[in-house]
Design an enzyme around this catalytic site. Structure first.
Site, PDB file in Angstrom:
ATOM      1  N   ASP A  34     -66.471 -55.029 -73.264  1.00 25.35           N
ATOM      2  CA  ASP A  34     -67.788 -54.463 -72.997  1.00 25.35           C
ATOM      3  C   ASP A  34     -67.732 -53.410 -71.893  1.00 25.35           C
ATOM      4  OD1 ASP A  34     -70.886 -55.939 -71.684  1.00 25.35           O
ATOM      5  OD2 ASP A  34     -70.419 -53.963 -72.510  1.00 25.35           O
ATOM      6  N   SER A 198     -74.701 -35.832 -73.200  1.00 30.25           N
ATOM      7  CA  SER A 198     -74.490 -35.054 -74.422  1.00 30.25           C
ATOM      8  C   SER A 198     -75.443 -33.861 -74.398  1.00 30.25           C
ATOM      9  CB  SER A 198     -74.790 -35.909 -75.658  1.00 30.25           C
ATOM     10  OG  SER A 198     -74.953 -35.091 -76.830  1.00 30.25           O
TER      11      SER A 198
HETATM   12  C1  LIG Z   1     -75.835 -61.790 -75.865  1.00 32.88           C
HETATM   13  N1  LIG Z   1     -74.659 -60.942 -75.969  1.00 32.88           N
HETATM   14  C2  LIG Z   1     -73.614 -61.376 -76.889  1.00 32.88           C
HETATM   15  C3  LIG Z   1     -74.574 -59.743 -75.295  1.00 32.88           C
HETATM   16  C4  LIG Z   1     -73.370 -59.043 -75.198  1.00 32.88           C
HETATM   17  C5  LIG Z   1     -73.313 -57.820 -74.523  1.00 32.88           C
HETATM   18  C6  LIG Z   1     -74.480 -57.293 -73.949  1.00 32.88           C
HETATM   19  C7  LIG Z   1     -74.475 -55.971 -73.270  1.00 32.88           C
HETATM   20  O1  LIG Z   1     -75.513 -55.441 -72.926  1.00 32.88           O
HETATM   21  N2  LIG Z   1     -73.305 -55.361 -73.084  1.00 32.88           N
HETATM   22  N3  LIG Z   1     -73.270 -54.090 -72.501  1.00 32.88           N
HETATM   23  C8  LIG Z   1     -75.671 -57.995 -74.055  1.00 32.88           C
HETATM   24  C9  LIG Z   1     -75.723 -59.214 -74.712  1.00 32.88           C
END
Ligand SMILES: CN(C)c1ccc(C(=O)NN)cc1
Length: 334
Positions: A34, A198
C-alpha cells in the site's frame, strides 16, 4: 541488491496480494502492498479472536528472531474509515528475495470490520514515507526505507494488471515490462504520500483538457478518484450513466460501451504531455450489490478528500516507478 515479487488481484481487482515471510522459521502471509500508507501491520496471535475470520496470523512467540519493541504501540485509520491497532515486534521480513533483518512488524490487537471481512488479506505493507508511520513513541521505517541504501537503484516499481498477476520489483527498472519511454515527474512527500500532479486528461477520442490534477499514487486504493467536474465529464459520455447517492457514486448498465480515460504525465516544454490510457472496459468495476445489470464505475469523485487518488484502476494501465532516490515518480504505458 534487487528483488521481485508476484502480486495477485482479488475479485474485480479490488486489491492486490503479495506473499511476504516474517520470522524464523518463516511465516508466510498474504499482504496488501500500500503506497498510500506507511505501516507494515499484520493479523497476529494477539488479534482479538472474534475479529479474525480466515486470515493467517503472525505469531512472534514462534519466531526465534522476534523481539518486542518495548513500549511501542500503533493505531491507524484509513480513508475509508477502516482502522487497526496493536503493539510492535522487530523481526526479519523477506519479500521478493530481499530481507530486512529487523523490520518493525506491527501486530494487530484489534482490526475494524472491513479488515475482518477481507479474509484474503493478512495485513498491509505501507510503502509511503515514514513521516506518517503511526508507531508511538518512536516512528518506524518502511520496508523500502530499510532496504533503500542496499538496493542497486533506490526504486521500486509497480506493474499491476487487470484480472491477472503482476509484479512489484525492488532495486531496478525492468526495461522489458513497459513500452515507449518512462516519463518522470517530481513527487511531493510532505504529507507522507507519493504526491504528484497530472497536467490534465482526455475522455475517449476527445481533446486533451488542461486541468491540473493534484493527487497521490496509491496501490492500496482500488479506484481512480478525481475532481467531480472531470468525473461528470467522463460519465456524460456513457449512455444512461447516473450518479446514485445510495450507491455512493456513478452507476451504469453493465453492458454499456465505456470510453477510454487518459491522464497526462509531465509537460515537455510547450509540447503535449505523455498520456496513460485506461481502457474503457477497466472502468466497469463490478455489479452493484444485489444487481446483475447495474454496474459501479471505477472512476469516482474525490469530493471529500481534497486530493485525487490514482488507485489500482489507474496504476494497472501503467508501469510505475516509485523513485525514492530522486524523489520522483515515473509512468510508462505497457
Ligand atoms: C479495509 N482495507 C482492506 C483497506 C486497505 C487499504 C486502504 C487504503 O486506504 N490504502 N491506501 C483502506 C482500507
Amino acid at each position: 541488491a534487487h528483488g521481485s515479487a508476484e502480486t495477485t488481484p482479488g475479485p474485480h481487482d479490488v486489491e492486490y496480494l503479495t506473499t511476504i515471510s516474517i520470522g524464523t522459521p518463516p511465516q508466510n502471509l498474504s499482504i496488501n502492498i500500500d503506497t498510500g500508507s506507511s505501516d507494515l501491520w499484520v493479523f497476529s496471535a494477539e488479534t482479538t479472536s472474534s475479529e479474525v475470520k480466515g486470515q493467517t496470523v503472525y505469531d512472534p512467540s514462534l519466531s526465534s528472531t522476534a523481539a518486542q519493541l518495548q513500549g511501542a504501540t500503533w493505531q491507524i485509520s484509513y480513508g475509508d474509515g477502516s482502522s487497526s491497532g496493536g503493539d510492535v515486534y522487530l523481526d526479519r521480513v523477506a519479500l521478493g528475495g530481499l530481507t530486512v533483518a529487523a523490520q518493525a512488524v506491527e501486530c494487530a490487537r484489534n482490526v475494524s470490520g472491513e479488515f475482518t471481512a477481507d479474509g484474503s488479506s493478512d495485513g498491509l505493507m505501507g510503502l509511503g514515507f515514514g513521516v506518517i508511520n503511526m508507531v508511538k513513541p518512536v516512528r518506524q521505517k518502511t520496508f523500502f526505507e530499510n532496504l533503500q541504501a542496499g538496493l542497486d537503484e533506490a526504486v521500486f516499481t509497480a506493474d499491476l494488471k487487470h484480472g491477472m498477476p503482476g509484479r512489484y520489483n525492488f532495486g531496478y527498472v525492468d526495461s522489458s515490462a513497459y513500452t515507449g519511454d518512462i516519463t518522470y515527474v517530481p513527487i511531493n512527500s510532505t504529507d507522507g504520500y507519493w504526491g504528484w500532479t497530472s497536467p490534465g486528461y482526455a475522455v475517449g477520442s476527445g481533446a486533451f483538457k488542461d486541468e491540473a490534477i493534484v493527487g497521490i499514487a496509491d496501490t492500496g486504493t482500488t479506484l481512480l478518484l478525481l475532481p467531480s467536474d472531470i468525473v461528470a465529464d467522463y460519465y456524460r459520455q456513457v449512455d444512461g450513466a447516473k450518479y446514485e447517492r445510495n450507491q455512493g457514486g456513478y452507476v451504469f448498465g453493465c453492458d454499456v460501451a465505456l470510453p477510454d480515460f487518459a491522464f497526462g504525465v509531465g509537460h515537455t516544454a510547450g509540447g503535449s504531455p505523455a498520456m496513460i490510457k485506461i481502457p474503457g472496459k477497466y472502468v466497469n468495476y463490478a455489479p452493484v450489490g444485489g444487481s446483475s445489470t447495474k454496474c459501479y464505475g471505477g472512476i469516482q469523485s474525490n469530493d471529500f478528500i481534497g486530493a485525487s487518488i490514482f488507485g489500482d484502476l489507474a496504476l494497472k494501465a501503467a508501469f510505475v516507478v516509485f523513485d525514492g532516490g530522486n524523489m520522483r515518480i515515473g509512468w510508462a504505458s505497457k
